[in-house]
Design an enzyme around this catalytic site. Structure first.
Site, short mmCIF file in Angstrom:
data_model
loop_
_atom_site.label_atom_id
_atom_site.label_comp_id
_atom_site.label_asym_id
_atom_site.label_seq_id
_atom_site.Cartn_x
_atom_site.Cartn_y
_atom_site.Cartn_z
N GLY A 235 0.82 -1.15 -0.15
CA GLY A 235 -0.01 0.11 0.01
C GLY A 235 0.81 1.26 -0.04
O GLY A 235 0.21 2.25 0.21
N THR B 21 2.89 4.41 -1.31
CA THR B 21 3.11 5.07 -2.82
C THR B 21 4.38 5.75 -2.85
O THR B 21 5.30 5.52 -1.86
CB THR B 21 1.80 6.09 -2.47
OG1 THR B 21 2.11 7.06 -1.38
CG2 THR B 21 0.55 5.66 -2.41
N ASN C 163 -4.38 3.09 -3.15
CA ASN C 163 -5.34 3.07 -2.08
C ASN C 163 -6.41 1.88 -2.04
O ASN C 163 -6.91 1.73 -3.24
CB ASN C 163 -6.16 4.27 -2.46
CG ASN C 163 -7.16 4.76 -1.15
OD1 ASN C 163 -7.67 4.02 -0.66
ND2 ASN C 163 -7.30 6.06 -1.06
N HIS D 107 -5.07 16.32 2.34
CA HIS D 107 -4.43 15.12 3.54
C HIS D 107 -3.85 15.99 4.72
O HIS D 107 -3.78 17.10 4.55
CB HIS D 107 -3.81 14.52 2.72
CG HIS D 107 -4.14 13.24 1.96
ND1 HIS D 107 -4.40 13.45 0.38
CD2 HIS D 107 -4.42 12.10 2.26
CE1 HIS D 107 -4.91 12.34 0.14
NE2 HIS D 107 -4.95 11.31 1.12
N LYS E 128 1.42 13.65 5.91
CA LYS E 128 1.65 12.84 4.43
C LYS E 128 2.70 13.20 3.91
O LYS E 128 3.00 14.17 3.59
CB LYS E 128 0.39 12.94 3.48
CG LYS E 128 0.31 12.20 2.23
CD LYS E 128 -1.02 12.10 1.74
CE LYS E 128 -0.99 11.11 0.44
NZ LYS E 128 -0.48 9.68 0.86
N GLY F 146 -0.96 9.44 -3.97
CA GLY F 146 -1.02 8.49 -5.23
C GLY F 146 -2.42 8.04 -5.71
O GLY F 146 -2.45 7.94 -6.91
#
Length: 239
Positions: free
Chosen positions: A74, A76, A98, A131, A135, A141
């Site tokens: 998961g 990115t 995602n 976000h 992050k 992504g």
């Protein structure tokens, strides 16, 4: 089933909660600075779920392939190295920017909307994502994935602009912008704007539960399979 977790930050902890909620056992946990090299390290894990730093991804995949353990990736920020996957022997992987099932369905809605709106030249399209301040990558992504979907289906857009527009924007550019603020889990918004009106599609994540639960379901799905898979393969079977 027995799961190993790579990366024990906020996502890793949420994966742990969702896996246990679905009746699975966590046999091993590795933080982002840790690594593994043997099945003993994995303590009998049947599958690995990974949310780590981009620079660790290929090494982790190689180690998992050598041990014959599938991996759900998961992380990115490493997709410029996708061509390296075919060089890793015996790799069994499903990767996605995602794993949220809701985001996957949202992407399909965006694809359909772009096909509907693409022939209407009076509508211009944009993409914006929000976000939290922790992050690491920008744009997300997921935003890059959505931008690719839009570019494939909007004949009047030929490229994506992921930076600020300095001067008048090229009308053939899809503007993809980002905001990093507070503790926002993740919001993605696509708009089609015209002189008469605006149509907005939005996905708002309330937390990390959807992403983690999707990763756990993908882990259940990939055990016993060999090859390189994406969410399209998993969702085709789920639906």
């Amino acid at each position: 089933m027995k799961f190993a977790i790579l990366g024990y930050g906020r996502m890793g902890k949420e994966v742990e909660r969702q896996a246990q909620r679905r009746g699975h056992e966590i046999s091993a946990i590795f933080d982002i600075q840790d690594n593994f090299s043997s099945n003993a390290d994995l303590n009998g894990a049947q599958v690995i779920i990974s949310f780590v730093l981009a620079e660790a991804v290929l090494d982790n995949m190689t180690a998992a392939a050598q041990l014959g353990v599938p991996i759900v990736e998961g992380t990115t920020g490493w997709y410029d190295q996708l061509d390296q996957l075919k060089l890793i022997k015996n790799l069994s992987i499903i990767y996605s920017p995602n794993f949220s099932i809701g985001v996957y369905q949202f992407t399909k809605l965006v694809e359909y909307a772009a096909k509907l709106m693409g022939s209407l030249s009076e509508y211009d399209c944009y993409l914006h994502e929000f976000h939290h301040t922790g992050k690491a990558d920008s744009p997300s992504g997921t935003a890059k994935k959505l931008a690719n979907v839009l570019l494939q289906n909007l004949p009047n857009k030929e490229k994506a602009l992921f930076d600020a527009s300095h001067g008048v924007i090229d009308p053939k550019a899809l503007h993809v912008t980002s905001t990093r603020v507070g503790r926002v889990p993740g919001t993605h918004e696509i708009g089609f704007d015209s002189p008469a009106d605006e149509i907005v599609l939005k996905h708002i994540a309330h937390g990390r539960e959807g992403l983690a639960d999707g990763a756990v379901q993908a882990a259940e799905w990939i055990v016993g399979k060999s090859g390189i898979f994406t969410m399209d393969d998993f969702m085709r079977d789920l639906l």
